[in-house]
Design a protein around this motif. Structure first.
Motif, PDB file in Angstrom:
ATOM      1  N   MET A  14       0.449  -1.175   0.011  1.00  0.00           N
ATOM      2  CA  MET A  14      -0.006  -0.337   0.297  1.00  0.00           C
ATOM      3  C   MET A  14       0.692   0.987  -0.091  1.00  0.00           C
ATOM      4  O   MET A  14       0.747   1.837  -0.707  1.00  0.00           O
ATOM      5  N   GLY A  15       1.816   1.610   1.008  1.00  0.00           N
ATOM      6  CA  GLY A  15       2.371   2.344   0.712  1.00  0.00           C
ATOM      7  C   GLY A  15       3.412   2.851  -0.135  1.00  0.00           C
ATOM      8  O   GLY A  15       4.201   3.884  -0.539  1.00  0.00           O
ATOM      9  N   ASP A  16       4.184   1.866  -0.521  1.00  0.00           N
ATOM     10  CA  ASP A  16       5.085   1.619  -1.799  1.00  0.00           C
ATOM     11  C   ASP A  16       4.573   2.601  -3.044  1.00  0.00           C
ATOM     12  O   ASP A  16       4.371   2.872  -3.834  1.00  0.00           O
ATOM     13  N   ASN A  17       3.093   1.677  -3.307  1.00  0.00           N
ATOM     14  CA  ASN A  17       2.018   1.939  -4.440  1.00  0.00           C
ATOM     15  C   ASN A  17       1.604   3.927  -4.294  1.00  0.00           C
ATOM     16  O   ASN A  17       2.386   4.948  -4.916  1.00  0.00           O
ATOM     17  N   THR A  18       1.610   4.105  -3.025  1.00  0.00           N
ATOM     18  CA  THR A  18       1.365   5.581  -2.442  1.00  0.00           C
ATOM     19  C   THR A  18       2.966   6.412  -2.825  1.00  0.00           C
ATOM     20  O   THR A  18       3.183   7.601  -3.367  1.00  0.00           O
ATOM     21  N   LEU A  19       3.914   6.010  -2.356  1.00  0.00           N
ATOM     22  CA  LEU A  19       5.600   6.273  -2.083  1.00  0.00           C
ATOM     23  C   LEU A  19       5.647   6.961  -3.431  1.00  0.00           C
ATOM     24  O   LEU A  19       6.165   7.855  -4.366  1.00  0.00           O
ATOM     25  N   VAL A  20       5.848   5.559  -4.514  1.00  0.00           N
ATOM     26  CA  VAL A  20       6.376   5.834  -5.802  1.00  0.00           C
ATOM     27  C   VAL A  20       5.511   6.539  -6.783  1.00  0.00           C
ATOM     28  O   VAL A  20       5.565   7.535  -7.362  1.00  0.00           O
ATOM     29  N   LEU A  21       4.134   6.121  -6.861  1.00  0.00           N
ATOM     30  CA  LEU A  21       2.972   7.294  -7.746  1.00  0.00           C
ATOM     31  C   LEU A  21       3.770   8.926  -7.269  1.00  0.00           C
ATOM     32  O   LEU A  21       3.533   9.434  -7.712  1.00  0.00           O
ATOM     33  N   GLY A  22       3.671   9.194  -5.597  1.00  0.00           N
ATOM     34  CA  GLY A  22       2.920  10.279  -5.323  1.00  0.00           C
ATOM     35  C   GLY A  22       4.965  11.656  -6.145  1.00  0.00           C
ATOM     36  O   GLY A  22       4.670  12.110  -6.357  1.00  0.00           O
ATOM     37  N   HIS A  23       5.199  10.124  -6.027  1.00  0.00           N
ATOM     38  CA  HIS A  23       7.062  10.844  -6.007  1.00  0.00           C
ATOM     39  C   HIS A  23       6.987  10.755  -8.106  1.00  0.00           C
ATOM     40  O   HIS A  23       7.231  12.294  -8.174  1.00  0.00           O
ATOM     41  N   ARG A  24       5.987  10.210  -8.614  1.00  0.00           N
ATOM     42  CA  ARG A  24       6.091  10.112  -9.650  1.00  0.00           C
ATOM     43  C   ARG A  24       5.449  11.558 -10.173  1.00  0.00           C
ATOM     44  O   ARG A  24       6.069  12.208 -10.915  1.00  0.00           O
ATOM     45  N   VAL A  25       4.216  11.913  -9.533  1.00  0.00           N
ATOM     46  CA  VAL A  25       3.522  13.418  -9.970  1.00  0.00           C
ATOM     47  C   VAL A  25       4.539  14.369  -9.205  1.00  0.00           C
ATOM     48  O   VAL A  25       3.960  15.656 -10.080  1.00  0.00           O
ATOM     49  N   SER A  26       5.057  14.424  -8.360  1.00  0.00           N
ATOM     50  CA  SER A  26       5.987  15.208  -8.339  1.00  0.00           C
ATOM     51  C   SER A  26       6.981  15.397  -8.898  1.00  0.00           C
ATOM     52  O   SER A  26       7.304  16.823  -9.420  1.00  0.00           O
ATOM     53  N   GLU A  27       7.243  14.834  -9.387  1.00  0.00           N
ATOM     54  CA  GLU A  27       8.167  15.018 -11.231  1.00  0.00           C
ATOM     55  C   GLU A  27       8.201  16.107 -12.110  1.00  0.00           C
ATOM     56  O   GLU A  27       7.987  16.891 -13.148  1.00  0.00           O
ATOM     57  N   TRP A  28       6.107  16.172 -12.238  1.00  0.00           N
ATOM     58  CA  TRP A  28       5.506  17.180 -13.142  1.00  0.00           C
ATOM     59  C   TRP A  28       5.777  19.055 -12.750  1.00  0.00           C
ATOM     60  O   TRP A  28       5.502  19.490 -13.072  1.00  0.00           O
TER      61      TRP A  28
END
Lengths: 253, 95, 325
Positions: A14-28
Motif C-alpha cells: 500500500m505504502g510503496d504504491n503511494t510513495l512511488v506514484l506520489g514521487h512520479r507525480v511530483s516530478e511534474w
C-alpha cells in the motif's frame, strides 16, 4: 508465511504504491500544461505522500525492528520495494500521466473502500482518511481522461496510445498471492481479484465516454507487488529519491 | 489550430456555513465544471471553504464607476435609514 | 525583489484628470480596474505585476529541482507544498494583471520570448539540499520585505493578491530557516553545506532589491502612485539588519569582510553586491537563464495539445447542450 510478515508485506504494498506514484507525480512540479493543473497535480502528490507516511509508518510499527517510515522509503533497495509496475512507469506525456493516475485511482478507491471494514482498526483508520482523497483523485483523473480522450484528434490519439501502453500493467493490481490470501483470511484486506469486476465496470464506462477502446488482451505484467521483478525504471527513481540519505548516512534532515 | 485561451472565471467561496460566498480571485478553465475543480485545488488548499461558486468573468455585468455619484451619493442623504439616526432614551434598554 | 528595475511609463493624459487621480492616491483611496487611470499607471503596473508573476513561475524551478531528492517524506511534502504555493502566487498575480486588460497567455508569451523579465535570483543554480534552506531563508526573506508593504499598494486587485500571498508566504521563510538550523546543527558535512549555500546566495539575495534607486525618476513616479512603497536601499538595509543576527544564531559567517554594526545609523554597514554581475544576469548571462527559459518554453509547448484539447472538449459539449435544447 506468518501473519506478521504477511501484514508487513501488505502494508509495504500500500505504502510503496503511494510513495512511488506520489514521487512520479511530483516530478511534474513546475512543468504542467497550465498553472491550474500544476497546482492540482501537486495536491495529488501531497495526498499520496501523506498516505505513504501512514502506511509505511504502520508497516514499520508492525515490523517492530526499530525502522521508521523514512527508513523504509529511503533505505530499501529495489528488490525490497512492493510497488506495482503500473506506478513505476515513467510520466511520459501529460496524457500518459493522467491515464496511469486514473487506472490507479479507480483501483485505489475500490481497495480503500473495502479496507475501511478491515479487522485491523489501524488499517481501517488509514483507509478512511485516504479514501476521501482518493475519491477526489478519481473524480478528477476520470474527468480529464474523458475530456482528453474526447478532445481533439491529437489528444484522442495520445490517450489511446497511453491506454494501450499502460493496460498490460493494470492486471497486476488484481492478482492474488499468498500475502493476499493471508490478509483475506485474517479479515484485514479483501482479495484483490474480488475487486476487479466492479472496477472493470467503472473503467469501461469512463473509457466509453472518453471514446477510447480498451485493449481486448488481458495479458498482465507481474513482479512489482511481489518484488520479484520490478521495472528498470524503479532503480533510477530510487537513485534520486534516496541519494541524500545514502550519501550522508546518519545525518538528520 | 488557432490558439484559444481558456476563459477567465471569478471564484467565490463560502468560508463556513452561515456566511455568504466571498470573492477570492480568479482562474482559467475550459468550462464551468472544470472551473469548480480548479477552484477547489487553487483556492481551498488551507481549508478556506465549504462551498464554491464560479462565474465566467465575461458574463458579469458591472456598474460603471463613472456613474458613481448618481449611483451612490443619493444614499448619503438618507441618514434616517441608519439606526443611529434616532435618539432613544437610556431608560429604554434594548431596542 | 521579484519585480526589479521596473521602468515607469510616461503618461500623456489630461493634466486635470492626472491631478485628480493623484489626489485620490494621496488620500489613500484604492484604484479599481474599471476606474479611470493614467495610461502610464496601467502599463507600469502590468509590467510590475507581470514581472512579479513570472518570478513566481520561474521561481518554481530552482526549488522544484530538489523535490525528487528531498531527504525525508516530510521534507518532500513541505517543499512540494511550498513550490505549489509559488504556482498559486503566480496565478493570483496574473489574475490581478488580467484586470488591467492583458491576458495570462499574452503575458506568458512575453515571458517565453524574453520581452518580459523575472527576478535575477532565479537564474542561480540550487546545488545542494542546503540551498533549499538558503532559498527559503534568504530569497523568501528578501521577497517578504517587499511584499508586506505592497499589501497597501494603490491598485485594489494587486493589494488583494498580496494579502493572500503574504498570508501563505509566512511559512516559506520559516521552513527555509528550519532547514538551515538542521544543517547548521548537523554533521560537519551538513555545516559545510550550509555555509556554502550562504556563501553563494548572500550577494544574489542582496541583488534582489535592485541597484540604488534614490535618484531614479521611475522609482519616484512609482512611489507617488503607491505601486512601489520603499526605496531599494531601505529594503536592502532592513533585510541585512534582520538577517545578520539570524546567521549568527546559526553559527554561519556572512561572506562579507566589511560587515560591521554602525551604531550611528542603527544598522549594519555592508558591501554592495557586484552590480556588473547583476546586469549580466538581467541581460541573460546568469548561470541558469538559458535553462530556466528553456524549461518554461518546453512546459508550455508540451502542454499545448492538452490546453487545446480541453478547450475543444468544452466547446463540443457546449454545442451539444445547445443542440439538445
Amino acid at each position: 508465511m506468518d501473519q506478521q510478515t504477511a501484514t508487513f508485506e501488505f502494508l509495504c504494498r500500500m505504502g510503496d504504491n503511494t510513495l512511488v506514484l506520489g514521487h512520479r507525480v511530483s516530478e511534474w512540479c513546475g512543468k504542467a500544461p497550465v498553472l491550474e493543473e500544476d497546482i492540482a497535480l501537486a495536491n495529488v502528490a501531497l495526498d499520496l505522500i501523506g498516505q505513504t507516511q501512514m502506511w509505511l509508518g504502520l508497516a514499520a510499527e508492525v515490523e517492530g525492528a526499530g525502522r521508521t517510515a523514512d527508513d523504509l522509503a529511503m533505505l530499501r533497495d529495489v528488490w525490497d520495494f512492493r510497488s506495482a509496475l503500473l506506478v513505476e512507469q515513467p510520466n511520459g506525456d501529460f496524457g500518459q500521466t493522467l491515464m496511469r493516475q486514473y487506472l490507479f485511482d479507480q483501483w485505489h478507491v475500490a481497495v480503500l473502500t473495502a479496507l475501511m471494514e478491515s479487522a485491523d482498526p489501524r488499517v481501517a483508520d488509514i483507509a478512511a482518511k485516504s479514501v476521501k482523497e482518493a475519491r477526489y483523485h478519481v473524480e478528477r483523473s476520470a474527468d480529464l481522461v474523458i475530456r482528453l480522450g474526447d478532445g481533439t484528434e491529437e489528444s484522442h490519439g495520445r490517450m489511446q496510445a497511453a491506454l494501450d501502453k499502460l493496460w498490460p500493467f493494470f492486471g497486476e493490481l488484481f492478482d492474488d498471492d499468498p500475502v493476499d490470501a493471508a490478509m483475506a483470511e485474517a479479515g484485514i484486506a479483501p482479495l484483490p481479484s474480488g475487486l476487479r469486476a466492479d472496477v472493470d465496470q467503472e473503467v469501461a464506462a469512463v473509457m466509453a465516454q472518453a471514446t477510447l477502446v480498451i485493449p481486448a488482451d488481458r495479458f498482465a505484467h507481474r513482479g512489482g507487488k511481489t518484488g520479484i521483478r520490478h521495472s528498470e525504471h524503479l532503480g533510477h527513481m530510487l537513485t534520486q529519491m534516496q541519494w541524500l540519505q545514502r550519501a550522508y548516512p546518519g545525518a538528520t534532515w | 489550430m488557432t490558439r484559444k485561451e481558456w476563459p477567465l472565471w471569478e471564484v467565490f467561496i463560502r468560508g463556513q456555513r452561515g456566511l455568504s460566498h466571498r470573492h477570492v480571485g480568479s482562474l482559467h478553465a475550459a468550462d464551468a465544471e472544470m472551473a469548480v475543480k480548479n477552484a477547489r485545488d487553487v483556492y481551498t488548499r488551507r481549508n478556506e471553504g465549504v462551498s464554491i461558486w464560479v462565474v465566467e468573468a465575461a458574463k458579469i455585468t458591472a456598474s460603471d464607476p463613472a456613474d458613481k455619484e448618481a449611483m451612490y451619493d443619493p444614499a448619503e442623504s438618507k441618514v434616517y435609514r441608519h439606526p443611529t439616526f434616532f435618539d432613544i432614551p437610556d431608560e429604554i434598554k434594548a431596542m | 525583489m521579484y519585480a526589479q528595475m521596473v521602468k515607469s511609463e510616461a503618461t500623456q493624459d489630461d493634466p486635470a484628470k492626472l491631478a485628480a487621480f493623484q489626489a485620490r492616491i494621496d488620500a489613500g483611496e484604492k484604484v479599481e480596474p474599471k476606474d479611470w487611470m493614467p495610461e502610464g499607471y496601467r502599463k507600469t503596473l502590468i509590467r510590475q505585476i507581470g514581472q512579479h508573476a513570472h518570478s513566481e513561475i520561474v521561481g518554481q524551478l530552482p526549488e522544484g529541482n530538489w523535490i525528487t531528492r528531498a531527504p525525508t517524506l516530510e521534507r518532500k511534502a513541505i517543499l512540494l507544498a511550498k513550490v505549489q504555493d509559488e504556482a498559486g502566487h503566480g496565478l493570483y498575480l496574473y489574475g490581478a494583471a488580467e484586470t488591467l486588460g492583458v491576458s495570462r497567455d499574452e503575458m506568458t508569451e512575453m515571458l517565453l520570448d524574453g520581452r518580459m523579465k523575472y527576478s535575477s535570483i532565479f537564474n542561480y543554480p540550487t546545488l545542494t539540499w542546503a540551498d533549499m534552506g538558503a532559498v527559503g531563508w534568504l530569497v523568501d526573506g528578501a521577497a517578504i520585505m517587499n511584499q508586506v508593504p505592497l499589501q497597501r499598494t494603490s491598485f485594489g486587485p494587486y493589494a488583494r493578491a498580496m494579502v493572500r500571498i503574504c498570508k501563505e508566504e509566512s511559512f516559506h521563510q520559516r521552513q527555509g530557516f528550519d532547514i538551515m538550523m538542521k544543517m547548521a546543527g548537523g554533521t560537519p558535512a551538513q555545516r559545510r553545506m550550509a555555509q556554502n549555500a550562504l556563501d553563494r546566495f548572500w550577494f544574489p539575495a542582496l541583488m534582489m532589491f535592485g541597484p540604488s534607486d534614490k535618484d531614479s525618476v521611475h522609482s519616484a513616479q512609482s512611489m507617488a502612485w503607491k505601486i512601489k512603497m520603499n526605496t531599494n536601499d531601505e529594503l536592502r538595509q532592513k533585510f541585512v539588519d534582520q538577517t545578520v543576527p539570524q546567521a549568527e544564531y546559526l553559527g554561519l559567517t556572512v561572506p562579507d569582510d566589511t560587515l560591521a554594526w554602525n551604531e550611528a545609523k542603527g544598522g549594519y554597514d555592508f558591501a554592495e553586491p557586484d552590480w556588473a554581475e547583476f546586469f549580466d544576469v538581467l541581460k541573460g548571462n546568469g548561470p541558469c537563464n538559458v535553462d530556466r527559459l528553456e524549461a518554461r518554453n518546453k512546459a508550455w509547448d508540451d502542454g499545448a495539445w492538452v490546453r487545446d484539447a480541453l478547450m475543444a472538449h468544452a466547446e463540443k459539449h457546449a454545442n451539444r447542450e445547445v443542440a439538445a435544447e
